[in-house]
Scaffold this motif. Structure first.
Motif, PDB file in Angstrom:
ATOM      1  N   ARG A   1      45.348  48.343  37.007  1.00  0.00           N
ATOM      2  CA  ARG A   1      45.932  47.614  38.146  1.00  0.00           C
ATOM      3  C   ARG A   1      45.501  48.244  39.475  1.00  0.00           C
ATOM      4  O   ARG A   1      45.146  47.524  40.419  1.00  0.00           O
ATOM      5  CB  ARG A   1      47.457  47.616  38.047  1.00  0.00           C
TER       6      ARG A   1
ATOM      7  N   ALA B   1      47.726  41.066  33.262  1.00  0.00           N
ATOM      8  CA  ALA B   1      48.012  42.127  34.223  1.00  0.00           C
ATOM      9  C   ALA B   1      46.921  42.211  35.284  1.00  0.00           C
ATOM     10  O   ALA B   1      47.207  42.445  36.466  1.00  0.00           O
ATOM     11  CB  ALA B   1      48.151  43.468  33.498  1.00  0.00           C
TER      12      ALA B   1
ATOM     13  N   ALA C   1      47.294  41.611  39.326  1.00  0.00           N
ATOM     14  CA  ALA C   1      46.882  42.661  40.270  1.00  0.00           C
ATOM     15  C   ALA C   1      45.857  42.167  41.280  1.00  0.00           C
ATOM     16  O   ALA C   1      45.560  42.869  42.254  1.00  0.00           O
ATOM     17  CB  ALA C   1      46.317  43.854  39.505  1.00  0.00           C
TER      18      ALA C   1
END
Length: 540
Positions: free
Chosen positions: A374, A424, A428
């Motif tokens: 991230r 994810a 991000a």
């Protein structure tokens, strides 16, 4: 959504956030607002029952944009429009500049597609919306300086109310050194303006008519990417398996690699003359791939711009082989993606594209370390308009066609959770995920308006990669993104590998049928539609 979050989104170029701020600053006049972005031009449409007052509106917008501190140099094109009219009443343009800082990517913070506040009518939100309007309008006008706003922006608004809108409402106006007290004797309480909403069909049709003129003058900008899976042009280690003429390897599919802004592939070999393998190739399941460095020129001539080197063969000949591979890719005027803690930036049509390569190894950016992933993506996102992630992960072979939201293992090796990582990564700031490694095509998914290709399969494996069944089904994936990275359109160009591992266009479209089926099975609710010709649409 809190006012600070709305301001942050507006600073980054989020259309709805900007429209909300403007609408709440101008709500006393009953003005509805729409904002559309084309590159670095923001088109602002102000629509009301009567022609929006030009001078006061422009004062509010000019002060608001300059105090907001938008994070990219922008041209603001403002259209004053009246309901029921086919064209605008007035038009004005002005510039907003920023200091020379790294350009953050607009709209990279995910926003729910239809926040409840946009769906409620004025009579339903009442006092809460009024307080929110005052708070957000204050920040918009003053850049977190309410005193400046109250002495500046409100002065313009109240003056106009008193002179033209509600002369009977404003009987007394007092300014203090640190505060503003406004006492209004109201014969009739003012109504809250309807908040901006693209969900209103009538309003959307009205705005679309105004946008027609803009679209004719400023064509839609798209960034086109073509991507393929695993590439092993030859094997020069051990028993040499070299083609008699390397320039013919991609000859058949070269036309499919044309007409794109960037062409990507996963280079699953090394470009080196180093003779010492870093693996124990005596094991029947261990392979060390080495390709003569001159083959880099063949790949560049075929149309490739970007090659991923974050995979399970990039260190087959140790650090020396890895660095040689980077060197020869760059020498051939291509970009090598996959070095740990590094992003590669490419300029296309005035926009910055960031590339990051991931694998399941610690020598690369690892998909098994989500927090670090991230951070890497967010850093790239802060300096780019579009972020593209290449990821080499997942189990291998015809038994690995299906995608599951769980960790995958292959011969006891943790190959990561592709679904968890991809989502994810998009949260991000990633805009396109290009997966490879399973050696078979996999499903597509559209997540928060961003496309995930879970595996692109094999593309070229001259006498190295198996091609039986789905191992020989291949493709060139064409993707078109808008300047914010959102998926616009795509197409699967079907390819089939022959027994030698050489790709050819596939008139039977086997990979199209396969990916359609897998997408329906693995992601039945994803808003992706693939037709029989391989055209990819985002379902509305």
């Amino acid at each position: 959504m809190g006012s600070a979050k709305i301001v942050t989104l507006a600073q980054q170029g989020n259309e709805k956030a900007i429209a909300l701020l403007i609408a709440q600053s101008l709500q006393a006049w009953g003005i509805q607002v729409a904002v559309k972005r084309r590159g670095n031009c923001l088109y602002v449409f102000l629509v009301s029952t009567n022609p929006p007052p030009q001078s006061p509106c422009l004062q509010v917008l000019d002060r608001g944009f300059h105090r907001l501190g938008i994070m990219f140099p922008a041209t603001i094109e403002v259209y004053g429009c009246q309901h029921g009219m086919q064209s605008h009443v007035w038009q004005h343009r002005f510039q907003v500049n920023v200091s020379s800082q790294p350009t953050p990517k607009p709209n990279h913070v995910p926003v729910a597609p239809s926040p409840p506040i946009f769906k409620k009518k004025a009579k339903q939100i009442g006092l809460i919306a009024g307080m929110m309007g005052l708070l957000v309008g204050t920040v918009w006008q003053s850049g977190n300086d309410p005193v400046r706003f109250l002495h500046g922006g409100m002065e313009t608004l109240v003056t106009y109310w008193r002179s033209q809108i509600w002369p009977e409402m404003a009987s007394r106006l007092r300014y203090g050194s640190n505060h503003l007290a406004v006492t209004l004797n109201l014969q009739e309480p003012p109504r809250l303006a309807t908040l901006p909403s693209w969900e209103s069909l009538e309003l959307e049709n009205q705005f679309r008519r105004y946008l027609d003129t803009v679209n004719q003058a400023q064509p839609e900008i798209t960034i086109s990417i073509k991507a393929v899976g695993d590439i092993i042009p030859s094997q020069s280690f051990g028993s040499n398996r070299l083609p008699p003429n390397p320039s013919t390897l991609l000859q058949s599919v070269q036309p499919l690699l044309q007409d794109a802004d960037l062409v990507f592939g996963n280079f699953e070999s090394t470009l080196t003359n180093h003779s010492i393998a870093a693996k124990n190739v005596a094991s029947p399941r261990v392979f060390a791939f080495r390709t003569p460095p001159g083959y880099a020129r063949e790949l560049q001539a075929a149309g490739f711009d970007v090659l991923n080197i974050a995979n399970n063969h990039s260190f087959d000949f140790g650090e020396k082989g890895f660095q040689d591979t980077i060197h020869y890719i760059q020498k051939a005027k291509m970009r090598a993606v996959g070095q740990k803690n590094r992003s590669v930036f490419v300029e296309v049509k005035g926009f910055t594209i960031a590339w990051i390569g991931f694998s399941y190894f610690d020598q690369h950016n690892s998909i098994r370390k989500l927090d670090a992933a991230r951070v890497s993506i967010q850093k790239a996102d802060a300096h780019a308009d579009i972020v593209i992630v290449s990821v080499h992960a997942g189990a291998e072979g015809t038994g690995a066609l299906r995608v599951r939201d769980r960790t995958e293992y292959f011969f006891g090796e943790n190959r990561g959770n592709m679904v968890a990582f991809s989502r994810a990564a998009i949260e991000a700031g990633a805009d396109l995920i290009l997966g490879h490694g399973p050696h078979v095509p996999r499903a597509l998914e559209l997540y928060q308006g961003r496309l995930v290709a879970y595996s692109l399969g094999n593309f070229l494996g001259y006498q190295t990669l198996p091609t039986k069944a789905q191992l020989g089904d291949s493709l060139v994936l064409e993707v078109k993104l808008d300047p914010n990275g959102e998926f616009q359109a795509g197409k699967i160009l079907p390819v089939r590998l022959d027994a030698r591992g050489i790709p050819h266009p596939d008139p039977k479209s086997r990979s199209v049928r396969l990916i359609r089926q897998l997408t329906q099975q693995d992601f039945p609710h994803t808003p992706v539609k693939i037709d029989a010709q391989g055209v990819i649409h985002a379902r509305k």
